[in-house]
Write a protein that holds these residues in place. Structure first.
Motif, mmCIF file in Angstrom:
data_model
loop_
_atom_site.group_PDB
_atom_site.id
_atom_site.type_symbol
_atom_site.label_atom_id
_atom_site.label_comp_id
_atom_site.label_asym_id
_atom_site.label_seq_id
_atom_site.Cartn_x
_atom_site.Cartn_y
_atom_site.Cartn_z
ATOM 1 N N ASP A 107 -0.948 19.076 8.277
ATOM 2 C CA ASP A 107 -0.612 19.255 9.693
ATOM 3 C C ASP A 107 -1.490 18.378 10.575
ATOM 4 O OD1 ASP A 107 1.252 21.101 8.936
ATOM 5 O OD2 ASP A 107 0.038 22.850 9.457
ATOM 6 N N ALA A 108 -2.773 18.305 10.226
ATOM 7 C CA ALA A 108 -3.698 17.515 11.030
ATOM 8 C C ALA A 108 -3.358 16.031 10.968
ATOM 9 C CB ALA A 108 -5.129 17.751 10.561
ATOM 10 N N VAL A 109 -3.042 15.540 9.781
ATOM 11 C CA VAL A 109 -2.794 14.109 9.639
ATOM 12 C C VAL A 109 -1.410 13.724 10.179
ATOM 13 C CG1 VAL A 109 -1.752 14.042 7.331
ATOM 14 C CG2 VAL A 109 -3.219 12.171 8.072
ATOM 15 N N LEU A 110 -0.462 14.638 10.151
ATOM 16 C CA LEU A 110 0.860 14.331 10.687
ATOM 17 C C LEU A 110 0.843 14.157 12.200
ATOM 18 C CD1 LEU A 110 3.280 16.627 8.616
ATOM 19 C CD2 LEU A 110 2.932 14.160 8.402
ATOM 20 N N ALA A 111 -0.209 14.648 12.819
ATOM 21 C CA ALA A 111 -0.355 14.472 14.270
ATOM 22 C C ALA A 111 -0.932 13.103 14.611
ATOM 23 C CB ALA A 111 -1.249 15.568 14.843
ATOM 24 N N THR A 112 -1.285 12.325 13.593
ATOM 25 C CA THR A 112 -1.855 10.992 13.796
ATOM 26 C C THR A 112 -0.859 9.945 13.307
ATOM 27 O OG1 THR A 112 -2.890 10.751 11.601
ATOM 28 C CG2 THR A 112 -4.078 12.058 13.267
ATOM 29 N N ASP A 113 -1.306 8.681 13.276
ATOM 30 C CA ASP A 113 -0.453 7.619 12.752
ATOM 31 C C ASP A 113 -0.875 7.220 11.342
ATOM 32 O OD1 ASP A 113 -2.853 6.451 13.304
ATOM 33 O OD2 ASP A 113 -2.053 4.804 14.510
ATOM 34 N N LYS A 114 -1.581 8.116 10.646
ATOM 35 C CA LYS A 114 -2.075 7.816 9.296
ATOM 36 C C LYS A 114 -1.490 8.779 8.264
ATOM 37 C CE LYS A 114 -6.462 5.984 11.043
ATOM 38 N NZ LYS A 114 -6.079 4.586 10.798
ATOM 39 N N ALA A 115 -0.231 9.049 8.380
ATOM 40 C CA ALA A 115 0.431 9.982 7.466
ATOM 41 C C ALA A 115 0.494 9.404 6.057
ATOM 42 C CB ALA A 115 1.840 10.290 7.957
ATOM 43 N N PRO A 116 0.419 10.269 5.039
ATOM 44 C CA PRO A 116 0.627 9.791 3.668
ATOM 45 C C PRO A 116 2.080 9.384 3.498
ATOM 46 C CG PRO A 116 0.528 12.180 3.715
ATOM 47 C CD PRO A 116 0.154 11.707 5.090
ATOM 48 N N ASP A 117 2.368 8.689 2.418
ATOM 49 C CA ASP A 117 3.723 8.199 2.180
ATOM 50 C C ASP A 117 4.530 9.145 1.293
ATOM 51 O OD1 ASP A 117 3.282 5.631 3.579
ATOM 52 O OD2 ASP A 117 1.845 5.327 1.950
ATOM 53 N N GLU A 156 0.833 -1.201 0.000
ATOM 54 C CA GLU A 156 0.000 0.000 0.000
ATOM 55 C C GLU A 156 0.869 1.253 0.000
ATOM 56 O OE1 GLU A 156 -2.648 -0.155 3.305
ATOM 57 O OE2 GLU A 156 -3.651 -1.980 2.631
ATOM 58 N N LEU A 157 0.412 2.235 -0.751
ATOM 59 C CA LEU A 157 1.126 3.496 -0.835
ATOM 60 C C LEU A 157 0.105 4.614 -1.014
ATOM 61 C CD1 LEU A 157 4.134 4.550 -1.056
ATOM 62 C CD2 LEU A 157 3.749 4.638 -3.522
ATOM 63 N N THR A 158 0.231 5.666 -0.204
ATOM 64 C CA THR A 158 -0.669 6.808 -0.315
ATOM 65 C C THR A 158 0.126 8.026 -0.761
ATOM 66 O OG1 THR A 158 -2.105 5.978 1.445
ATOM 67 C CG2 THR A 158 -2.291 8.317 0.889
ATOM 68 N N VAL A 159 -0.310 8.624 -1.849
ATOM 69 C CA VAL A 159 0.390 9.752 -2.457
ATOM 70 C C VAL A 159 -0.510 10.975 -2.450
ATOM 71 C CG1 VAL A 159 1.492 10.625 -4.546
ATOM 72 C CG2 VAL A 159 1.726 8.201 -3.936
ATOM 73 N N TRP A 160 -0.028 12.058 -1.837
ATOM 74 C CA TRP A 160 -0.750 13.329 -1.835
ATOM 75 C C TRP A 160 -0.090 14.277 -2.835
ATOM 76 C CZ3 TRP A 160 -2.404 15.597 3.548
ATOM 77 C CH2 TRP A 160 -3.289 14.697 4.183
ATOM 78 N N LEU A 161 -0.885 14.745 -3.785
ATOM 79 C CA LEU A 161 -0.411 15.725 -4.751
ATOM 80 C C LEU A 161 -1.407 16.888 -4.803
ATOM 81 C CD1 LEU A 161 0.521 13.290 -7.666
ATOM 82 C CD2 LEU A 161 2.121 14.394 -6.096
ATOM 83 N N LYS A 209 6.621 9.625 9.474
ATOM 84 C CA LYS A 209 5.688 8.646 10.028
ATOM 85 C C LYS A 209 5.193 7.637 8.992
ATOM 86 C CE LYS A 209 3.831 11.125 14.016
ATOM 87 N NZ LYS A 209 2.590 11.551 14.726
ATOM 88 N N SER A 210 5.636 7.759 7.754
ATOM 89 C CA SER A 210 5.229 6.813 6.719
ATOM 90 C C SER A 210 5.710 5.404 7.055
ATOM 91 C CB SER A 210 5.809 7.226 5.365
ATOM 92 O OG SER A 210 5.716 6.174 4.427
ATOM 93 N N ASP A 211 4.869 4.408 6.792
ATOM 94 C CA ASP A 211 5.252 3.006 6.952
ATOM 95 C C ASP A 211 5.783 2.420 5.648
ATOM 96 O OD1 ASP A 211 4.634 2.651 9.649
ATOM 97 O OD2 ASP A 211 2.506 2.354 9.205
ATOM 98 N N ALA A 212 5.917 3.267 4.629
ATOM 99 C CA ALA A 212 6.337 2.764 3.319
ATOM 100 C C ALA A 212 7.389 3.685 2.714
ATOM 101 C CB ALA A 212 5.122 2.642 2.403
#
Length: 426
Positions: free
Chosen positions: A85-95, A37-42, A321-324
């Motif tokens: 900023d909001a997501v970086l405070a969680t454990d669900k950061a994009p990759d 799995e890979l999540t990409v934010w553009l 925090k990315s797992d990938a």
């Protein structure tokens, strides 16, 4: 290359837990590669303008990792960072996340991005200097330049021809002589060169052309440098431009420059390469005289060389925090490598490297922005630079100079003192 990338992330990412780089059945680089799995934010620029490039990068990674699931999320520039900023405070950061190159520093200072091995990415040895600076902090690389946009001069061929100027100026002396002729012909209510006073990108180009700088680093500490003789020389020339050729509001910034240009009361601008074309669009060309009469050219500097320009653009980073992380780096390499740069250039962007920039220089259609981009500068990569920008210290200095409230020397010293208070603060 891809195995090298995986190793590079683990070696460079010393701030990242060792477990994250632990091997799978085949020594896989990270959890993301095992999970597929890979999540990409553009930003929406990629979604709207080069979706095929995104698909090609996906395909390249999928070929290496059959079954991988790549998810894309697209954001507009105004709301992207708040969501990040909001997501970086969680454990669900994009990759993978796209950042404006001026946005990188604050996140690097905070440790939000994983260090990368620049040598593992195609063309990294030839990255444009200003773009390389944007992803480098305290000697480490935290991102990969994606694409860039430069600055050029743009003039009204018809107006200058009527004033007796038939060809694009090649030197600063030729430029000022042409501007003097146009200013005399059109009168003192006309802007031979519409140059907003608070446009610090233009002003700092004069500073760097004169051998000055905003700040200098020594022994890990930054010191403001605007009151140095070289910087004062550049600021003084910028002041001369504003006084002689800019007869509009001397408290304005550059945000609506293309709109003002479109009103037909200006002979020239120096700004982002897209501004001329935008000014002559039907909705902006209020004079009805710009279409077919505008021409970009490389801005000559008082030093005798091309004026160094600020390069805006985007970088790609891997959140810590990315797992990938290794898989993310593979995707970035596929997206920004030779094929990706070719596709981005075809869409009118400047590439991230000097090799491809030379190709554009040799094409008449792209020679001007490519040549202008060869000489470039970037903001000081100091931990407190974000505070300098937030306080608008440079804009305040320039307005004081442009309106005559302070001399160049007085305004520069005041700006230096303000910068020194915050520039080393994390």
């Amino acid at each position: 290359m891809k195995r090298k990338l995986a190793a590079a992330i683990c070696v460079a990412g010393m701030t990242v837990s060792i477990a994250a780089c632990g091997g799978g059945k085949d020594g896989g680089a990270d959890k993301g590669a095992e999970a597929g799995e890979l999540t990409v934010w553009l930003t929406v620029d990629a979604q709207n303008n080069w979706p095929d490039l995104v698909k090609a990068a996906d395909a390249a990674v999928a070929k290496k990792h059959p079954g991988v699931k790549i998810t894309h999320e697209y954001y507009g520039w105004p709301d992207k960072n708040a969501k990040l900023d909001a997501v970086l405070a969680t454990d669900k950061a994009p990759d993978v996340v796209e950042m404006g190159n001026t946005e990188m520093l604050g996140y690097m200072v905070k440790g939000a991005f994983a260090p990368l091995d620049a040598s593992a990415f195609d063309n990294s040895s030839a990255w444009l200097d200003g773009l390389k600076a944007s992803v480098t902090y305290e000697g480490k690389t935290y991102g990969v330049p994606y694409y860039a946009g430069g600055r050029v001069a743009n003039w009204r061929k018809d107006l200058f021809a009527a004033a007796g100027v038939k060809s694009v100026p090649k030197t600063y002396a030729e430029l000022t002589a042409a501007l003097d002729k146009l200013q005399k012909k059109e009168g003192d209510k006309f802007n031979a060169w519409y140059q907003p006073t608070r446009d610090w990108y233009a002003a700092m180009s004069f500073v760097y052309d004169a051998g000055g700088s905003i700040a200098v680093e020594s022994g890990g500490q930054w010191k403001a440098n605007l009151s140095s003789p070289e910087s004062v020389k550049g600021l003084t020339e910028f002041k001369n431009v504003v006084e002689k050729y800019m007869h509009g509001d001397k408290t304005k910034d550059e945000s609506d420059r293309y709109i003002v240009y479109g009103q037909g009361r200006s002979g020239m601008i120096f700004g982002a390469a897209w501004e001329g074309a935008t000014a002559e669009a039907p909705e902006n060309d209020k004079s009805g005289k710009l279409k077919g009469n505008l021409e970009n050219f490389v801005m000559p500097g008082p030093s005798g060389k091309n004026l160094p320009v600020f390069l805006g653009g985007s970088d790609l980073a891997v959140p810590v925090k990315s797992d990938a992380r290794a898989l993310a780096a593979e995707w970035i390499d596929a997206f920004t490598g030779p094929a990706g740069q070719k596709a981005l250039m075809a869409k009118g962007n400047l590439p991230n490297n000097k090799t491809d920039l030379t190709t554009l220089k040799n094409d008449a259609a792209t020679a001007v922005p490519a040549t202008a981009a060869e000489s470039n500068w970037f903001v000081p990569m100091a931990p407190g630079w974000g505070q300098v920008e937030k306080a608008q210290i440079l804009q305040t200095m320039l307005q004081s100079i442009g309106t005559g409230k302070k001399t160049v020397e007085e305004a520069a010293k005041e700006a230096d003192a303000a910068i020194d208070k915050v520039v080393n603060t994390k």
